[in-house]
Design an enzyme around this catalytic site. Structure first.
Site, PDB file in Angstrom:
ATOM      1  N   HIS A 248     -27.934  26.691  12.184  1.00  0.00           N
ATOM      2  CA  HIS A 248     -27.609  28.209  12.021  1.00  0.00           C
ATOM      3  C   HIS A 248     -29.148  28.913  11.528  1.00  0.00           C
ATOM      4  O   HIS A 248     -29.637  28.219  10.751  1.00  0.00           O
ATOM      5  CB  HIS A 248     -26.940  29.012  11.061  1.00  0.00           C
ATOM      6  N   GLU A 303     -19.028  28.308  15.818  1.00  0.00           N
ATOM      7  CA  GLU A 303     -18.659  27.823  17.067  1.00  0.00           C
ATOM      8  C   GLU A 303     -17.966  26.446  17.292  1.00  0.00           C
ATOM      9  O   GLU A 303     -17.053  26.358  18.121  1.00  0.00           O
ATOM     10  CB  GLU A 303     -19.896  27.528  18.024  1.00  0.00           C
TER      11      GLU A 303
END
Ligand code: ACO
Length: 363
Positions: A248, A303
């Site tokens: 991320h 996700e």
């Protein structure tokens, strides 16, 4: 002049009251609420009231009914767009339908219609792609239940609609992520709310942003059994592949949304083997990334368990980005409204590194 890196790392590009992502602490705050409280405390419709507070002239307690009406309106617009171009993917068909929304009505009505249109169009896209006809909304139902009903054409058990509602709340807003930034840039030119929402979807659809959960399941399927995980993942990373559901830009620790969604997936999933496989693959992936990407902190992102939740809801993989858009459109509209409320056109500069014109007679 300060020159930003290619990905604008660390650049603060807007002031916002919407949300704050603390990447070091693994904390997400949305309009004064921590993520954990948010998911426990608000339905998706209530969260819209929280996000839009001060930016639209809609009473929070009427949002559920207004949204139901707006879903009916979106269904009417859908009829004028059929048949859908068959050469497009599911997310491209959603993009096509959202492009049909007119940019010239009042902003708060547009915000409602944008949020309402995504599930109506998504359910229609998924049914039409499999040779079934689109089902009209039921304005009396809540947003999550009505979406599942429009898709499945059967009564929806509470645990499914509650799980989807928690998912929508969890992903509704997340600072200046790529799709929200894209939407804000378009809004800043006063192009119109729907144009900005379409821009948000275009940014979301990439596999580095909202397109990751389908490939997460492909990865689980390809690995198949826990004992294959280490070898499979090591080879993938050695070949320069990115492991979907990990890494991320902002979080240096585990994405807090991953745990909220893991709990939802565990509550939903009858097939405990699938969750166990996912957990073992997750653990192996974190070891492989720590080993092969030394010095980087690559942790699980939202996700990974999104994929497990949406799979447990029997949603097809091609729908995952569209369902993400169903939640994130809440944040897009809130940021667009905030941008329109006194924001200036977003227009940074670039650092020209190309050749300069030759001065006549010197070449
Ligand atoms: N698997 C393997 N390596 C990775 C991963 C990953 N998932 N993520 C980053 N890296 C590596 C890169 O290869 C790069 O290594 P290198 O310097 O040796 O080439 C290094 O980490 C830094 O990568 P960046 O691209 O600079 O990281 P960035 O902050 O730009 O990217 C991103 C963040 C796009 C999320 C990235 O981690 C990624 O591609 N993850 C996989 C896709 C994914 O899960 N996306 C969903 C993100 S959550 C969301 O958008 C809702």
């Amino acid at each position: 002049m300060t020159v930003a890196t290619g990905g604008l790392d660390g650049v603060v590009a807007a002031k916002t009251v919407m949300s704050h992502v603390d990447g070091e602490a693994g904390r997400l705050i949305v309009r004064g609420y921590d993520l954990g409280d948010l998911a426990d405390r608000f339905t998706f419709e209530e969260l819209l009231g929280v996000l839009w507070d001060g930016f639209v002239d809609i009473r929070p307690d009427s949002i559920r009914a207004d949204l139901g009406e707006a879903r009916m309106e979106a269904f009417g617009i859908l009829q004028t767009c059929l048949p859908l171009p068959s050469n497009l993917s599911a997310v491209e068909q959603l993009r096509f339908l959202l492009s049909a929304l007119p940019d010239h009505t009042l902003e708060e009505r547009q915000a409602l219609l944008a949020v309402a249109a995504v599930p109506v169009f998504t359910a229609a896209v998924l049914r039409l792609r499999t040779g079934r006809s689109a089902i009209a909304p039921d304005a009396r139902l809540n947003h999550a239940t009505d979406f599942l009903r429009m898709l499945r054409n059967e009564p929806i058990p509470d645990h499914d609609s509650e799980a989807l509602d928690t998912y929508l709340v969890t992903v509704a807003d997340h600072g200046l992520n790529a799709s929200t930034f894209a939407a804000r840039i378009i809004a800043s030119t006063q192009a119109g709310l729907f144009s900005a929402v379409v821009g948000g979807l275009c940014a979301l659809k990439g596999p580095l942003h909202g397109g990751a959960p389908g490939p997460v399941l492909d990865m689980l399927d390809a690995i198949g059994r826990p004992e294959n995980a280490k070898t499979w993942l090591t080879e993938a990373v050695a070949q320069g592949e990115r492991l979907m559901g990990f890494g991320h830009r902002i979080y240096r620790v585990r994405d807090p949304r991953a745990d909220v969604l893991k709990a939802v997936a565990k509550r939903l999933k009858n097939d405990t083997n699938r969750i166990q496989l996912a957990e073992e693959i997750e653990a192996a992936a974190l070891c492989v990334l720590a080993d092969q990407k030394k010095g980087l902190t690559l942790e699980t992102n939202v996700e990974f368990y999104t994929a497990l939740v949406l799979e447990a809801l029997r949603l097809p993989r091609e729908s995952f980005t569209l369902i993400f858009a169903m939640g994130r459109v809440a944040g897009w509209t809130a940021h667009i409204l905030e941008q329109l409320d006194g924001g200036r056109i977003i227009r940074p500069q670039s650092d020209y590194v190309g050749p300069m014109p030759q001065v006549a007679g010197t070449a």
